[in-house]
Motif scaffolding. Structure first.
Motif, PDB file in Angstrom:
ATOM      1  N   VAL A 109      27.149  38.652  43.764  1.00 37.26           N
ATOM      2  CA  VAL A 109      27.615  37.367  44.031  1.00 37.26           C
ATOM      3  C   VAL A 109      26.303  37.658  45.220  1.00 37.26           C
ATOM      4  O   VAL A 109      25.503  36.978  45.561  1.00 37.26           O
ATOM      5  CB  VAL A 109      29.073  37.399  45.192  1.00 37.26           C
ATOM      6  CG1 VAL A 109      28.590  36.157  46.015  1.00 37.26           C
ATOM      7  CG2 VAL A 109      29.919  37.312  43.880  1.00 37.26           C
TER       8      VAL A 109
ATOM      9  N   MET B 132      34.894  30.337  52.430  1.00 39.89           N
ATOM     10  CA  MET B 132      34.852  31.733  51.582  1.00 39.89           C
ATOM     11  C   MET B 132      33.572  32.503  50.769  1.00 39.89           C
ATOM     12  O   MET B 132      33.466  33.943  50.039  1.00 39.89           O
ATOM     13  CB  MET B 132      36.512  31.993  50.965  1.00 39.89           C
ATOM     14  CG  MET B 132      37.988  32.149  51.711  1.00 39.89           C
ATOM     15  SD  MET B 132      37.430  32.852  53.552  1.00 39.89           S
ATOM     16  CE  MET B 132      36.682  34.583  53.517  1.00 39.89           C
ATOM     17  N   GLY B 133      33.115  31.101  49.695  1.00 39.34           N
ATOM     18  CA  GLY B 133      32.139  31.702  49.051  1.00 39.34           C
ATOM     19  C   GLY B 133      30.720  32.307  49.000  1.00 39.34           C
ATOM     20  O   GLY B 133      30.012  32.900  49.145  1.00 39.34           O
ATOM     21  N   ALA B 134      30.635  31.981  51.025  1.00 41.02           N
ATOM     22  CA  ALA B 134      29.668  31.894  51.554  1.00 41.02           C
ATOM     23  C   ALA B 134      29.741  33.916  52.271  1.00 41.02           C
ATOM     24  O   ALA B 134      30.627  33.594  52.278  1.00 41.02           O
ATOM     25  CB  ALA B 134      29.040  31.065  52.268  1.00 41.02           C
ATOM     26  N   PRO B 135      28.604  34.248  52.528  1.00 37.14           N
ATOM     27  CA  PRO B 135      28.766  35.914  53.019  1.00 37.14           C
ATOM     28  C   PRO B 135      29.451  36.044  54.547  1.00 37.14           C
ATOM     29  O   PRO B 135      29.382  34.684  55.163  1.00 37.14           O
ATOM     30  CB  PRO B 135      27.559  36.474  53.060  1.00 37.14           C
ATOM     31  CG  PRO B 135      26.067  35.242  52.737  1.00 37.14           C
ATOM     32  CD  PRO B 135      27.288  34.391  51.399  1.00 37.14           C
ATOM     33  N   ARG B 136      29.691  36.746  55.182  1.00 33.31           N
ATOM     34  CA  ARG B 136      29.928  36.687  56.692  1.00 33.31           C
ATOM     35  C   ARG B 136      29.140  35.996  57.674  1.00 33.31           C
ATOM     36  O   ARG B 136      29.199  35.166  57.762  1.00 33.31           O
ATOM     37  CB  ARG B 136      30.757  37.974  57.034  1.00 33.31           C
ATOM     38  CG  ARG B 136      31.223  37.916  58.381  1.00 33.31           C
ATOM     39  CD  ARG B 136      32.231  39.323  58.643  1.00 33.31           C
ATOM     40  NE  ARG B 136      31.310  40.281  58.970  1.00 33.31           N
ATOM     41  CZ  ARG B 136      30.922  40.525  60.831  1.00 33.31           C
ATOM     42  NH1 ARG B 136      30.864  40.558  61.204  1.00 33.31           N
ATOM     43  NH2 ARG B 136      29.837  41.653  60.155  1.00 33.31           N
TER      44      ARG B 136
ATOM     45  N   TYR C 127      30.599  32.701  40.251  1.00 28.73           N
ATOM     46  CA  TYR C 127      31.166  32.657  39.283  1.00 28.73           C
ATOM     47  C   TYR C 127      32.318  31.743  39.426  1.00 28.73           C
ATOM     48  O   TYR C 127      32.912  31.199  40.297  1.00 28.73           O
ATOM     49  CB  TYR C 127      31.802  33.609  38.349  1.00 28.73           C
ATOM     50  CG  TYR C 127      32.936  33.613  38.101  1.00 28.73           C
ATOM     51  CD1 TYR C 127      32.486  33.603  36.027  1.00 28.73           C
ATOM     52  CD2 TYR C 127      34.533  34.353  37.921  1.00 28.73           C
ATOM     53  CE1 TYR C 127      33.704  33.860  35.472  1.00 28.73           C
ATOM     54  CE2 TYR C 127      34.748  34.211  36.818  1.00 28.73           C
ATOM     55  CZ  TYR C 127      35.003  34.181  36.071  1.00 28.73           C
ATOM     56  OH  TYR C 127      35.834  34.610  34.643  1.00 28.73           O
TER      57      TYR C 127
ATOM     58  N   PRO D 296      35.559  30.847  37.491  1.00 30.64           N
ATOM     59  CA  PRO D 296      36.460  30.591  36.466  1.00 30.64           C
ATOM     60  C   PRO D 296      37.072  29.596  35.951  1.00 30.64           C
ATOM     61  O   PRO D 296      37.451  28.253  36.108  1.00 30.64           O
ATOM     62  CB  PRO D 296      36.940  32.214  37.642  1.00 30.64           C
ATOM     63  CG  PRO D 296      37.705  31.081  38.382  1.00 30.64           C
ATOM     64  CD  PRO D 296      35.948  30.609  38.878  1.00 30.64           C
TER      65      PRO D 296
ATOM     66  N   ARG E 265      41.019  29.002  39.817  1.00 25.60           N
ATOM     67  CA  ARG E 265      41.712  30.449  41.445  1.00 25.60           C
ATOM     68  C   ARG E 265      41.208  29.659  42.320  1.00 25.60           C
ATOM     69  O   ARG E 265      40.690  30.770  43.005  1.00 25.60           O
ATOM     70  CB  ARG E 265      40.380  31.699  40.513  1.00 25.60           C
ATOM     71  CG  ARG E 265      40.782  32.170  39.025  1.00 25.60           C
ATOM     72  CD  ARG E 265      42.166  32.592  39.011  1.00 25.60           C
ATOM     73  NE  ARG E 265      42.022  33.812  39.560  1.00 25.60           N
ATOM     74  CZ  ARG E 265      41.798  34.907  38.720  1.00 25.60           C
ATOM     75  NH1 ARG E 265      41.774  34.848  37.144  1.00 25.60           N
ATOM     76  NH2 ARG E 265      42.304  35.883  39.459  1.00 25.60           N
TER      77      ARG E 265
ATOM     78  N   MET F  56      29.937  39.436  34.380  1.00 26.20           N
ATOM     79  CA  MET F  56      30.519  38.692  36.302  1.00 26.20           C
ATOM     80  C   MET F  56      31.334  40.641  36.497  1.00 26.20           C
ATOM     81  O   MET F  56      31.514  40.154  38.087  1.00 26.20           O
ATOM     82  CB  MET F  56      31.515  38.087  37.049  1.00 26.20           C
ATOM     83  CG  MET F  56      31.638  37.624  37.866  1.00 26.20           C
ATOM     84  SD  MET F  56      30.012  36.768  38.300  1.00 26.20           S
ATOM     85  CE  MET F  56      30.423  37.266  40.286  1.00 26.20           C
TER      86      MET F  56
ATOM     87  N   LEU G 127      34.237  41.618  36.087  1.00 23.84           N
ATOM     88  CA  LEU G 127      35.307  41.914  36.133  1.00 23.84           C
ATOM     89  C   LEU G 127      36.346  42.216  34.605  1.00 23.84           C
ATOM     90  O   LEU G 127      37.246  42.798  35.234  1.00 23.84           O
ATOM     91  CB  LEU G 127      35.732  40.362  35.885  1.00 23.84           C
ATOM     92  CG  LEU G 127      35.543  39.454  37.753  1.00 23.84           C
ATOM     93  CD1 LEU G 127      35.498  37.988  37.201  1.00 23.84           C
ATOM     94  CD2 LEU G 127      36.164  40.002  38.871  1.00 23.84           C
TER      95      LEU G 127
ATOM     96  N   ALA H  98      30.263  46.076  41.498  1.00 24.09           N
ATOM     97  CA  ALA H  98      31.326  45.122  41.413  1.00 24.09           C
ATOM     98  C   ALA H  98      31.101  43.624  41.860  1.00 24.09           C
ATOM     99  O   ALA H  98      29.460  43.069  41.734  1.00 24.09           O
ATOM    100  CB  ALA H  98      31.457  45.534  43.184  1.00 24.09           C
ATOM    101  N   PRO H  99      32.167  42.770  41.354  1.00 29.48           N
ATOM    102  CA  PRO H  99      31.891  41.411  41.563  1.00 29.48           C
ATOM    103  C   PRO H  99      31.080  40.950  42.655  1.00 29.48           C
ATOM    104  O   PRO H  99      29.941  40.172  42.757  1.00 29.48           O
ATOM    105  CB  PRO H  99      33.035  40.439  41.056  1.00 29.48           C
ATOM    106  CG  PRO H  99      33.422  41.439  40.193  1.00 29.48           C
ATOM    107  CD  PRO H  99      33.296  43.274  41.023  1.00 29.48           C
ATOM    108  N   HIS H 100      31.751  40.948  44.231  1.00 33.63           N
ATOM    109  CA  HIS H 100      31.330  41.170  45.396  1.00 33.63           C
ATOM    110  C   HIS H 100      29.735  41.168  45.548  1.00 33.63           C
ATOM    111  O   HIS H 100      28.960  40.386  45.743  1.00 33.63           O
ATOM    112  CB  HIS H 100      32.028  41.338  46.191  1.00 33.63           C
ATOM    113  CG  HIS H 100      31.886  42.484  46.646  1.00 33.63           C
ATOM    114  ND1 HIS H 100      32.564  43.386  46.430  1.00 33.63           N
ATOM    115  CD2 HIS H 100      31.354  43.582  47.840  1.00 33.63           C
ATOM    116  CE1 HIS H 100      32.563  44.784  46.476  1.00 33.63           C
ATOM    117  NE2 HIS H 100      31.236  44.693  47.449  1.00 33.63           N
ATOM    118  N   THR H 101      29.536  42.622  44.277  1.00 34.78           N
ATOM    119  CA  THR H 101      28.060  42.918  44.886  1.00 34.78           C
ATOM    120  C   THR H 101      26.496  42.098  44.180  1.00 34.78           C
ATOM    121  O   THR H 101      25.811  41.512  44.447  1.00 34.78           O
ATOM    122  CB  THR H 101      27.746  44.294  44.523  1.00 34.78           C
ATOM    123  OG1 THR H 101      28.054  44.911  44.984  1.00 34.78           O
ATOM    124  CG2 THR H 101      26.123  44.702  44.420  1.00 34.78           C
TER     125      THR H 101
END
Lengths: 234, 317
Positions: free
Chosen positions: A74, A99-103, A80, A82, A86, A48, A50, A69-72
């Motif tokens: 995703v 928050m799990g979906a993109p903007r 993920y 955890p 979290r 992931m 991290l 980067a993790p967000h990339t």
């Protein structure tokens, strides 16, 4: 779909993963079992992005993803869940899921509906702060948040942690359902027997190394594995 | 001297207006600390930088183009947004993962650097030293005396504007944080940045956004500061930063509406206690010290009752 090729990782001077290689194909459920401290979490975190890896290569759908980067990741299709869930504690269930979906996400409502069909209780709880939820419900939010990214592959770290057997069964049921939708699943679990029963293949980690691997059905009946990891004698 | 009702009301109003300015000054600091756990001790120097810019504006732009110097808060806002963004990308971003101390020391160094530049008249913002400062001072003094009256109560124009800014801008900021995706991303990052990152949020962009927003607020506050206070190179550290810290902690770190309430509380406490000090017999007239004394006393009492501030979240979270 995902291949990890002789990857190592350390925390400071403490080496945790030693030349770990593994793979997961589209549509598969792959479980990673092993004792506490065997490196299951670190392996998932390395995938992931991290944990910084040393040497080796992690390839997802033909792209090398070490150091990405993790967000990339995703956005590329890896989600993920955890250990310890979290969640965002000062947000409601709905906000956590969002928050799990993109903007910009035209299909955000369809994804929400998918998660709520999977876990109907989250629909009732949608305006509650997540910290008021039970452990099992929190785990559902964590899985739901990951699914909001519409992943091709889902990494789950110890989803049984802190759950009652009944709650864990619900989570197991959800994992199988998600997998039937075509999502590959990588499941790290200390409750090895259940994890192996629902998975196609299993990797056994021991002291940061892959100590064995194979079809889950076969390993489940392997006397050595039964004795060492399932706590049952022959 | 007896304490008249009118005097008391006037002190109350002054305190509220001053409190609006405090809240505006502290909100950016609170946001940045809440989101990235960076104590930007250069925040006071940022405010002073904007104040200098406003004074320069009143010297250079106002006579030439006949633009009201109050208008300078908009360029101040943009300038500080730019400065905040640069500081984040060039300094903070590179060191923030190493922990709490490095960013603290870096922003401390930055505030010394800004003060040095200001006091030596280097750079685009010459200091307000007597030689070339007198003109500026005179202009801005005449300007800062602009006041208007509601009934028997006097309101100073720039102070009233600071109050209006605070009660308009800070609730808008709060709405942004609670209602929009980017605002929620800022909150998510402040609650658990790693979880935000693996939920698909670009936390570097979020931190940049929060640093820019927080610094831009310092720009607004600084522009208004130039109209109500004498601006010196070190006023940021000596006058502003202590009050900012009190307001932020009292309001609860990261809580914008808490900052607003705490700003009013501190403003009113200071102004009313100054008034009370004036009524004491002359041998007890240590009124210059009484305002901070009472303010910190209330601060300590509130923190004993609510250790996380008026609007802070409980430790259980």
């Amino acid at each position: 779909m995902l291949s990890v090729d002789s990857v190592s990782a350390s925390y400071g001077n403490l080496r945790v993963l030693w030349d770990v290689s593994m793979s997961a194909e589209a549509g598969e459920i792959v479980s990673i079992i092993g004792a506490n401290g065997a490196g299951k979490s670190t392996l998932l975190k390395s995938i992931m992005g991290l944990v910084r890896t040393q040497g080796g290569e992690i390839v997802f759908e033909g792209t090398r993803v070490n150091g990405v980067a993790p967000h990339t990741l995703v956005a590329m299709g890896i989600a993920y869940v955890p250990e310890g869930r979290r969640l965002f504690p000062e947000m409601t269930v709905r906000e956590n899921l969002r928050m799990g979906a993109p903007r910009r996400c035209p299909e955000v409502n369809e994804r929400l509906k998918f998660v709520q069909d999977l876990f109907p209780v989250l629909e009732e709880r949608r305006f509650q702060l997540v910290m008021t939820l039970s452990g099992g419900e929190q785990q559902m939010v964590a899985i739901g948040r990951a699914l909001m990214a519409k992943p091709k592959m889902l990494l789950l770290d110890e989803p049984s942690l802190g759950l009652s057997p009944i709650a864990f069964e619900k989570v197991i049921g959800a994992i199988e359902k998600i997998n039937r939708e075509g999502v590959a699943v990588l499941l790290a679990e200390q409750s090895s027997e259940r994890a192996m029963e629902i998975s196609d293949r299993t990797y056994v980690l021991e002291n940061g190394r892959v100590a064995g691997s194979g079809l889950s059905d076969e390993l489940l009946h392997d006397p050595m594995v039964r004795l060492a990891y399932l706590g049952v004698g022959t | 001297m007896a304490l008249g009702t009118l005097e008391f009301v006037q002190a109350l109003v002054n305190g509220l207006l001053q409190g609006g300015f405090f809240a505006l000054s502290a909100a950016g600091f609170s946001l940045i600390f809440g989101v990235q756990k960076v104590l930007n001790v250069a925040h006071g120097a940022f405010i002073i930088l904007a104040a200098f810019a406003t004074i320069q504006f009143s010297i250079l732009v106002t006579p030439a183009l006949h633009i009201d110097p109050l208008f300078s808060i908009f360029p101040d806002f943009l300038m500080l947004a730019l400065l905040g963004g640069s500081v984040y990308l060039l300094i903070i971003y590179r060191i923030e993962r190493t922990g709490f101390e490095a960013p603290l020391l870096a922003t401390f160094g930055l505030s010394i650097l800004l003060e040095y530049l200001a006091s030596n008249g280097i750079g685009p913002f010459p200091a307000l030293d007597p030689s070339h400062g007198i003109g500026a001072q005179a202009q801005h003094q005449s300007y800062s005396s602009n006041a208007f009256q509601i009934g028997p109560i006097f309101l100073q124009e720039a102070q009233a504007l600071a109050f209006v800014m605070a009660v308009v801008v800070l609730p808008i900021l709060q709405l942004f944080l609670s209602r929009t995706y980017r605002g929620r991303a800022i909150r998510a990052t402040s609650q658990d940045w790693e979880a935000a990152e693996f939920s698909g949020i670009n936390t570097k962009a979020v931190r940049l956004l929060s640093f820019i927003t927080g610094s831009a607020l310092a720009g607004l506050a600084g522009g208004l500061f130039a109209f109500t206070n004498s601006v010196t190179a070190t006023a940021g550290d000596e006058v502003l930063l202590p009050v900012i810290l009190v307001v932020v902690i009292l309001g609860g770190v990261g809580s914008i509406l808490g900052t607003l309430a705490a700003g009013f509380l501190v403003g009113v406490t200071m102004s009313v206690s100054s008034l009370i000090a004036l009524t004491l017999p002359s041998q007890f007239q240590f009124h210059a010290d009484l305002a901070p004394l009472l303010t910190f006393l209330i601060f300590i009492v509130i923190l004993m009752v609510r250790p996380r501030g008026l609007f802070g979240h409980s430790a259980a979270e």
